[in-house]
Design an enzyme around this catalytic site. Structure first.
Site, PDB file in Angstrom:
ATOM      1  N   PRO A 179      46.825  30.559  30.971  1.00  0.00           N
ATOM      2  CA  PRO A 179      47.405  30.359  32.380  1.00  0.00           C
ATOM      3  C   PRO A 179      46.893  31.140  33.382  1.00  0.00           C
ATOM      4  O   PRO A 179      45.924  32.275  32.985  1.00  0.00           O
ATOM      5  CB  PRO A 179      49.039  30.621  32.085  1.00  0.00           C
ATOM      6  CG  PRO A 179      49.134  31.339  30.734  1.00  0.00           C
ATOM      7  CD  PRO A 179      47.708  30.956  30.021  1.00  0.00           C
ATOM      8  N   CYS A 180      47.041  30.948  34.612  1.00  0.00           N
ATOM      9  CA  CYS A 180      46.314  32.021  35.793  1.00  0.00           C
ATOM     10  C   CYS A 180      46.587  33.241  35.307  1.00  0.00           C
ATOM     11  O   CYS A 180      47.708  33.571  35.029  1.00  0.00           O
ATOM     12  CB  CYS A 180      46.692  31.365  36.999  1.00  0.00           C
ATOM     13  SG  CYS A 180      48.292  31.682  37.562  1.00  0.00           S
ATOM     14  N   LEU A 181      45.806  34.025  36.177  1.00  0.00           N
ATOM     15  CA  LEU A 181      45.965  35.558  35.960  1.00  0.00           C
ATOM     16  C   LEU A 181      47.170  36.042  36.715  1.00  0.00           C
ATOM     17  O   LEU A 181      47.930  37.068  36.147  1.00  0.00           O
ATOM     18  CB  LEU A 181      44.788  36.451  36.724  1.00  0.00           C
ATOM     19  CG  LEU A 181      43.318  36.088  35.954  1.00  0.00           C
ATOM     20  CD1 LEU A 181      42.285  36.691  36.775  1.00  0.00           C
ATOM     21  CD2 LEU A 181      43.421  36.685  34.510  1.00  0.00           C
TER      22      LEU A 181
END
Length: 293
Positions: A179-181
């Protein structure tokens, strides 16, 4: 053909047929396994238009963008990388639990601009059935934008997706979820480009030392909470015996470093959204010497 192979072939055909019925699609393509399977099926569906679209912003790790570019090239689907500006939105930066909604809303608005270039083009995603059981405000943004989720529509689970990735011969078939940072930033702590860079550096440090499943969660006061699988915690402790991890993380801008003894748990920050939660029990906390009163 074995029974397992026949079953995978049947699933793949169902997915390809579902996407073929849409005629023209743009895939929200992160380079993760889910969206890669959807993109691979789209490339085989004989569509009028098939485009994979990746959003580039500070919340996308450079390593993940490299994977997306590589896999799209392997699949042979047209790939567009677009700049998105969610980091400039106050609603996104304040990170109040709705961050994912604003991120996905921005993505789908940008993809809608692409869709306007082609008659009847549909936006599709890699959402699967297992995604529906977690707190994911991004699904609301998808619903608002009319995004179609063929994997979920067909009842496919994450396990099914892994099978399909192998069936399609994808090089990222065993890639852990990425998943995104911004999903590493604790709710209520502002999302900034600098904090996202710090998280990316810390996770890259772990990756270069052989860890494949991990998260570096950023909490208030610039605390890094490191999660690795429980069976690898001792390995991580040994690795930091000389302070190499701690010193590296402090050099990136963290003030404190702690190892979560409960181990890696996907989506663990969502535990903060319930009224009663069990706090992480840190194994050790290292600081720069500043007071933590």
């Amino acid at each position: 053909m074995s029974a397992d192979s026949a079953h995978e072939f049947e699933k793949a055909n169902r997915l390809i047929d579902r996407i073929a019925s849409l005629r023209s699609v743009a895939v929200a393509f992160s380079g993760g396994v889910d969206s890669s399977v959807v993109a691979a099926a789209a490339s085989r569906a004989g569509l009028d238009v098939a485009i994979a679209v990746t959003a580039q912003s500070p919340s996308l790790a450079s390593s993940q963008l490299e994977i997306a570019i590589r896999v799209a090239n392997e699949i042979g689907i047209e790939h567009r990388v677009i700049e998105t500006d969610e980091i400039n939105q106050d609603a996104y930066r304040r990170n109040d639990g709705r961050r994912c909604f604003y991120c996905k809303q921005t993505l789908y608005q940008a993809m809608a601009a692409i869709a306007e270039q082609f008659p009847q083009l549909k936006i599709i995603s890699g959402t699967n059935v297992d995604d529906l059981g977690d707190y994911r405000p991004g699904l609301e943004a998808a619903a608002n934008a009319g995004v179609i989720s063929p994997l979920a529509d067909l009842g496919f689970t994450k396990s099914d997706v892994r099978e399909l990735a192998k069936h399609f011969g994808l090089s990222n078939d065993d890639q852990p979820a990425a998943p995104c940072l911004a999903s590493r930033v604790a709710y209520g702590t502002e999302v900034t480009a600098e904090r996202l860079r710090r998280i990316e550096q810390a996770e890259s440090w772990l990756a270069t030392r052989g860890f494949t499943e991990f998260r570096v969660r950023l909490h208030d006061r610039e605390l890094a909470r490191v999660e690795v699988p429980k069976h690898q915690i001792a390995e991580l402790i040994h690795l930091d015996t000389d302070g190499s991890m701690t010193n590296a993380f402090l050099s990136y801008g963290f003030k404190f470093v702690t190892i979560d003894t409960r181990g890696f748990r996907s989506g663990s920050l969502n535990e903060m959204l319930v009224s009663i939660s069990i706090p992480a029990t840190p194994l050790s906390i290292h600081s720069t010497g500043e007071s933590e009163s």
